[in-house]
Design a protein around this motif. Structure first.
Motif, PDB file in Angstrom:
ATOM      1  N   GLY A 445       0.838  -1.187   0.000  1.00  0.00           N
ATOM      2  CA  GLY A 445       0.000   0.000   0.000  1.00  0.00           C
ATOM      3  C   GLY A 445       0.877   1.243   0.000  1.00  0.00           C
ATOM      4  O   GLY A 445       2.088   1.193   0.239  1.00  0.00           O
ATOM      5  N   GLU A 446       0.265   2.371  -0.257  1.00  0.00           N
ATOM      6  CA  GLU A 446       1.019   3.630  -0.346  1.00  0.00           C
ATOM      7  C   GLU A 446       1.465   4.088   1.046  1.00  0.00           C
ATOM      8  O   GLU A 446       0.632   4.341   1.917  1.00  0.00           O
ATOM      9  CB  GLU A 446       0.147   4.695  -0.996  1.00  0.00           C
ATOM     10  N   PRO A 447       2.778   4.213   1.288  1.00  0.00           N
ATOM     11  CA  PRO A 447       3.254   4.592   2.629  1.00  0.00           C
ATOM     12  C   PRO A 447       2.997   6.067   2.930  1.00  0.00           C
ATOM     13  O   PRO A 447       3.018   6.914   2.045  1.00  0.00           O
ATOM     14  CB  PRO A 447       4.756   4.295   2.571  1.00  0.00           C
ATOM     15  N   ASP A 448       2.788   6.359   4.190  1.00  0.00           N
ATOM     16  CA  ASP A 448       2.786   7.736   4.681  1.00  0.00           C
ATOM     17  C   ASP A 448       4.227   8.102   5.051  1.00  0.00           C
ATOM     18  O   ASP A 448       4.980   7.262   5.560  1.00  0.00           O
ATOM     19  CB  ASP A 448       1.884   7.849   5.905  1.00  0.00           C
ATOM     20  N   GLU A 450       5.565   9.703   7.440  1.00  0.00           N
ATOM     21  CA  GLU A 450       5.937   9.547   8.838  1.00  0.00           C
ATOM     22  C   GLU A 450       5.447   8.227   9.452  1.00  0.00           C
ATOM     23  O   GLU A 450       6.140   7.635  10.287  1.00  0.00           O
ATOM     24  CB  GLU A 450       5.372  10.707   9.665  1.00  0.00           C
ATOM     25  N   LEU A 451       4.291   7.760   9.016  1.00  0.00           N
ATOM     26  CA  LEU A 451       3.659   6.623   9.678  1.00  0.00           C
ATOM     27  C   LEU A 451       3.893   5.300   8.974  1.00  0.00           C
ATOM     28  O   LEU A 451       3.557   4.250   9.506  1.00  0.00           O
ATOM     29  CB  LEU A 451       2.152   6.872   9.800  1.00  0.00           C
ATOM     30  N   GLY A 452       4.467   5.345   7.767  1.00  0.00           N
ATOM     31  CA  GLY A 452       4.745   4.116   7.059  1.00  0.00           C
ATOM     32  C   GLY A 452       3.556   3.601   6.271  1.00  0.00           C
ATOM     33  O   GLY A 452       2.546   4.292   6.110  1.00  0.00           O
ATOM     34  N   PRO A 453       3.614   2.356   5.777  1.00  0.00           N
ATOM     35  CA  PRO A 453       2.550   1.802   4.938  1.00  0.00           C
ATOM     36  C   PRO A 453       1.381   1.306   5.791  1.00  0.00           C
ATOM     37  O   PRO A 453       1.537   1.027   6.978  1.00  0.00           O
ATOM     38  CB  PRO A 453       3.240   0.634   4.233  1.00  0.00           C
ATOM     39  N   PRO A 454       0.208   1.141   5.185  1.00  0.00           N
ATOM     40  CA  PRO A 454      -0.917   0.592   5.935  1.00  0.00           C
ATOM     41  C   PRO A 454      -0.702  -0.863   6.336  1.00  0.00           C
ATOM     42  O   PRO A 454      -1.192  -1.312   7.365  1.00  0.00           O
ATOM     43  CB  PRO A 454      -2.099   0.740   4.978  1.00  0.00           C
ATOM     44  N   THR A 455       0.026  -1.606   5.510  1.00  0.00           N
ATOM     45  CA  THR A 455       0.318  -3.018   5.794  1.00  0.00           C
ATOM     46  C   THR A 455       1.805  -3.256   5.649  1.00  0.00           C
ATOM     47  O   THR A 455       2.447  -2.714   4.746  1.00  0.00           O
ATOM     48  CB  THR A 455      -0.451  -3.941   4.825  1.00  0.00           C
TER      49      THR A 455
END
Length: 467
Positions: A445-448, A450-455
């Protein structure tokens, strides 16, 4: 006891093909408790009616009771030869088992086709009366016509009996009707003529399929079907809850909250494609989907000619039934040769899972109770020992981006935990070191920023294994 099933309309004659019983002759089947007869009172292009007549030898049943068992008059004088009961369910499975399993080589295109059907039972016992009868069948879309039978027509003041003449009308595939009757007739009677054990839970969940877990009276159905045996009822209901709260890919869950169907489908494809590509990379020919659910990943893997053997494993018989239908294993011989479904628990050793080139554990680990994680590790890394193991799980840090998810809540009610990236990294590093694997991580999935990917995905490769 007599059951008739009729089909109306331009394809009515297909009923005989779907039942696998020739309309031109009467047939007899020997059962442990008597004989079943199948014949056709009506057969034409527009209406076909099949009858199942069950003759029960009550005297022989009484004689076959084990030695030393107490004798009662009920053993010889009872309603079993005349009333629809668990004997009829056994006969349905024996005589119409192929039809109930949705198989018909002569008319494969008609197996899942809705038909205008009527089923009539002339002496249907119902503990709880017409209210219970309707509570069980009307949520499934049946139109009912019922007549309650008196205890004795000559003595009206004796009142009504528990028996009904019932006509069930519906438009649905034949195998659905047969399955509903198989499960619900003993539930209405609230009695079974044989011992109820663990295998009855499996039969209930197998025949219950998708409809049982969503039925508003599923608890009553489980209690009566399993003769109120509390451990069995609890086990059946737990399996139903597990399947109702089936592990959903986390991106799909977040997208569903936002009402974005297009994004849901795209992210689901990302997950399936990422898992399939990771499984293909080491040249695997045999692949195992652990916690396969309803078979979405299996359907994706089947498209890859590289995989000559594909096995799906799950603890839920209902989920395996869904996977079986999704993959159409009854109707595709090539798929049956390549794909196998296994009922097993992932926290115990099962030698059938050993020796695979690659295995996947996709959005499953977070459904395991933390005290059982060590057992899962040992079953996978120490016993099964696939050359490559692909694991995905939600990234808890990403949860704050789901606007409708309350702070501190997990993404799914059945999740036992969710790991941050650091927690996941610590767990996979420890497992790799302890069991002789190397490990790498990838985002799904598309990473954020700061928070990283959803999975988050981990790919384990066993050290020293030939690639």
């Amino acid at each position: 006891m007599l059951l008739t099933i009729a089909a109306d309309g331009p394809h009515a004659e297909d009923l005989s093909y779907l039942l696998h019983k020739h309309p031109g002759r009467a047939q007899e089947f020997s059962l442990k408790f008597g004989n079943a007869h199948v014949f056709y009172p009506t057969w034409s292009d527009t209406r076909c009616e099949a009858a199942l007549l069950l003759e029960i030898d009550a005297v022989e049943l009484a004689r076959r009771r084990r030695r030393g068992a107490s004798w009662t008059l009920f053993d010889y004088v009872n309603d079993r030869p005349y009333a629809a009961s668990s004997f009829l369910s056994v006969a349905l499975a024996r005589v119409f088992g192929t039809a109930m399993s949705a198989r018909c080589d002569a008319r494969p295109d008609r197996v899942d086709a809705p038909m205008r059907l009527e089923a009539r039972l002339s002496a249907l016992p119902c503990r709880g009366g017409e209210t219970v009868l309707r509570r069980l069948f009307e949520p499934l879309g049946y139109e009912l016509e019922t007549e309650r039978l008196p205890l004795d027509p000559q003595f009206a003041d004796w009142g009504d009996s528990k028996y009904f003449t019932a006509l069930f009308k519906t438009t649905r595939p034949l195998h659905d009707l047969l399955t509903h009757l198989y499960v619900l007739i003993p539930v209405l009677d609230d009695e079974k003529h044989y011992y109820v054990g663990d295998d009855e839970v499996v039969k209930l969940l197998k025949r219950g399929g998708d409809w049982l877990e969503n039925h508003p009276e599923r608890q009553m159905i489980a209690e009566r079907y399993l003769r109120r045996h509390r451990p069995l009822v609890r086990a059946a209901l737990a399996r139903m809850r597990e399947d109702a709260s089936e592990a959903v890919e986390t991106e799909e869950h977040g997208a569903a909250r936002e009402g974005t169907l297009e994004r849901k489908v795209r992210l689901n494809e990302i997950r399936l494609n990422a898992a399939a590509e990771a499984l293909k990379e080491n040249g695997a020919a045999t692949v195992l989907d652990l916690g396969c659910g309803d078979g979405k990943l299996l359907a994706r893997l089947r498209k890859e000619k590289q995989f000559v053997k594909i096995v799906g494993a799950d603890i839920s018989t209902v989920a395996l039934g869904r996977a079986h239908r999704r993959l159409r294993l009854d109707r595709q011989s090539q798929s049956r040769e390549r794909i196998q479904l296994i009922h097993t628990a992932l926290t115990y050793e099962d030698r059938r899972l050993n020796g695979f080139d690659a295995a996947a554990l996709i959005e499953v680990i977070e459904h395991i109770d933390p005290p059982r994680l060590k057992a899962l590790e040992m079953a996978l890394f120490q016993k099964a020992q696939p050359r490559r193991l692909v694991i995905t799980t939600p990234n808890r840090e990403y949860n704050v981006l789901f606007e409708t998810l309350p702070p501190g809540k997990l993404r799914h009610t059945d999740h036992r935990f969710e790991w941050t990236r650091a927690e996941f990294q610590a767990w996979i590093n420890n497992a790799a070191e302890q069991y002789g694997y190397s490990v790498q991580t990838r985002p799904v999935g598309e990473p954020d920023a700061e928070l990283g990917p959803p999975t988050q995905m981990a790919i384990f490769d066993r050290k020293g294994a030939a690639q």
